[in-house]
Design an enzyme around this catalytic site. Sequence first.
Site, PDB file in Angstrom:
ATOM      1  N   ASN A   1      57.996  18.618 -34.730  1.00 11.44           N
ATOM      2  CA  ASN A   1      58.759  19.580 -33.930  1.00 11.44           C
ATOM      3  C   ASN A   1      57.854  20.332 -32.955  1.00 11.44           C
ATOM      4  O   ASN A   1      58.187  20.523 -31.794  1.00 11.44           O
ATOM      5  CB  ASN A   1      59.468  20.587 -34.836  1.00 11.44           C
ATOM      6  CG  ASN A   1      60.797  20.069 -35.338  1.00 11.44           C
ATOM      7  OD1 ASN A   1      61.426  19.224 -34.702  1.00 11.44           O
ATOM      8  ND2 ASN A   1      61.240  20.559 -36.483  1.00 11.44           N
TER       9      ASN A   1
ATOM     10  N   GLU B   1      64.141  19.203 -43.616  1.00  8.30           N
ATOM     11  CA  GLU B   1      63.776  17.793 -43.714  1.00  8.30           C
ATOM     12  C   GLU B   1      63.818  17.293 -45.163  1.00  8.30           C
ATOM     13  O   GLU B   1      63.177  16.314 -45.518  1.00  8.30           O
ATOM     14  CB  GLU B   1      62.379  17.578 -43.122  1.00  8.30           C
ATOM     15  CG  GLU B   1      61.208  18.199 -43.903  1.00  8.30           C
ATOM     16  CD  GLU B   1      60.952  19.646 -43.534  1.00  8.30           C
ATOM     17  OE1 GLU B   1      59.854  20.148 -43.799  1.00  8.30           O
ATOM     18  OE2 GLU B   1      61.854  20.299 -42.984  1.00  8.30           O
TER      19      GLU B   1
ATOM     20  N   ASP C   1      64.896  15.973 -34.366  1.00 13.93           N
ATOM     21  CA  ASP C   1      66.253  15.547 -34.737  1.00 13.93           C
ATOM     22  C   ASP C   1      66.365  14.025 -34.727  1.00 13.93           C
ATOM     23  O   ASP C   1      67.010  13.420 -35.590  1.00 13.93           O
ATOM     24  CB  ASP C   1      67.275  16.140 -33.770  1.00 13.93           C
ATOM     25  CG  ASP C   1      67.419  17.645 -33.938  1.00 13.93           C
ATOM     26  OD1 ASP C   1      66.913  18.162 -34.954  1.00 13.93           O
ATOM     27  OD2 ASP C   1      68.022  18.285 -33.064  1.00 13.93           O
TER      28      ASP C   1
ATOM     29  N   ASP D   1      61.122  14.451 -48.787  1.00 13.06           N
ATOM     30  CA  ASP D   1      61.133  15.141 -47.490  1.00 13.06           C
ATOM     31  C   ASP D   1      60.037  14.553 -46.607  1.00 13.06           C
ATOM     32  O   ASP D   1      59.098  13.916 -47.092  1.00 13.06           O
ATOM     33  CB  ASP D   1      61.011  16.653 -47.640  1.00 13.06           C
ATOM     34  CG  ASP D   1      59.714  17.092 -48.267  1.00 13.06           C
ATOM     35  OD1 ASP D   1      59.559  18.282 -48.508  1.00 13.06           O
ATOM     36  OD2 ASP D   1      58.824  16.241 -48.518  1.00 13.06           O
TER      37      ASP D   1
END
Length: 591
Positions: free
Chosen positions: A458, A493, A467, A450
């Site tokens: 974010n 993620e 994204d 991840d």
Amino acid sequence: MIYSNKFLIIFLFAYLLLFSITGFTESISIKLEEADNVKSSNPSKFSELLSSLEEQKKLLDNEQRYYLRYLQAYQLAFSGKTEKSKTILKEILGSEASETIKFRSRLTLINFYAYNRNWADGLSNLTVLLEELPKINNEQYQNDGLALAAMFYNQIGQYSLGLTYANQLEKQTKDARQNCLAKMFKFESIFYTTDLKVDPIEIESAINACNKEPIAANLLRTYVAEMHIQDEQLEHANTLLLKYIHEVESVKYVRLIVRFYSLIAETYFKQSDFEKSAYYSNKTIEKAVNIPTTQGVINSYKFLYHIAKKQSDFSASLLAHEKYSQLNQSYIDEITAKHFAYQLAEHKSFEQQSKISLLNEKNTLLETKQALSEAEVANTRLIIMVLIISLLLFIFWAGRLYKAHKRIKELAEFDALTGIFNRGHFTQVATSTLRYCKSAEQDLSVIMFDLDYFKSINDNYGHATGDWALKETIKVCQNVGRKNDIFARLGGEEFCILLPSCHIRSAALVAEHCRSAIEDIVTEASGHDFKITASFGITDAKTSGFELEKLLADADEAAYDSKKSGRNRITVFTVEEEPEQKQLDSSWSIT
């Protein structure tokens, strides 16, 4: 004279008998109406009236019997016997009962489906109910139908449709309670629709309109509190929530209490008052024991995870994170199920319309044949023309149907953002691959990874940039891997690569190449300059066996060790008897 007197006596007797029957029928109707009016406000009186009516059942006409059956179904539902209640309601829907009784039965049935999260059956019945709505003359029942439609569409995330029916209800209702419900559903729709803004003055007016409905009024206050939190006016949000917390607790509506607790926990968390945030987070979890997948519970586990992490309580942090991940995935799965149910309902509606169109075309063809039977030449030409049109229409509708099927399949199997497998489809494919590799005695490896500090990407640059980072990560990793590798997004993620017929040393090289490729991503194309790295964990079937859950758990544990060891590295899972796992940083190589 004697005969005329006898005739007069018989006539009077028949008249009195008819009058008494009519009066008795009216008495039963009054009793049914009375039972209907007290069914929720006075359960004991309601039960007495139903018992009395059951004793007189043989004297009821058909419509009164169906009315009684509907009230008995309501009584069963009120006492918790929902399955028996649903059976009676379905019997009424298939009977000769009046449109009004059928409409009310369908209303109750849809409420059951919503409560049990049976979105597909709920939507199919809601479609029928909305078609029947114009036929219902009773304004109260019409408004009940509009309120149910607004509530149901909001629950499945179709907020634009929910807003449409809430506005319609608000426009036509004269009842204060239904006006309050209309405003509540309306602002719920607006709040969760990203392209619409909530007017603070209007929502305050809505709260005032719901002053006799504490559940609705306080639900509206939570939207005000969330707006304060979004605007970083944390004190305002906290003050508002604490002011009404005792009123909310007194109504004993669990979902509302959970929402209040979780928002209070969020305000304290963002104010760095971790003790109070943890207190209200735990209260949220305790209160929501029967509704664990609500957003408030998920957020509470997230707060507890971060709090424990800041306090270096890593065992508690890991436990909270695991619970957060599990519930968050369940929440995502539920949203997917709702979306799939809506797509399926649309597909069924489309299919029905296609059938109607084809039937209409057939009828038109028959009428055309009959009308042109007198002119043989013209008849032949028109038949050919109609056949060509029918064929074109059939091809057109078949194409639309194929696209709809294809879209539903994509939603069910692939992650919408990255285009790789979602968790559900990955589980099916991976299980089949494991079975094959085990029977063929072939190697199999698993890589889990991840992105590091993805939340800060974010938070600092926005979800659009996040994204972009996810898609770029998948792109570079797909360039590294083989075509038969199974690549999936497990959630957020977190990603997984299943490598059939691959030794763990080769898998470690693949993971290192992926790690290096991710680290080398140039982020300027996103409009921001930041670094992307990932932490990897690797295991294989020789170490972890051929059970998917065990493979994922061991790979995840190795990935977690990579996180603990400084991130941006790979770790190969080893069995417990080894003193510690082998750490693989960016300079690791295979000899």
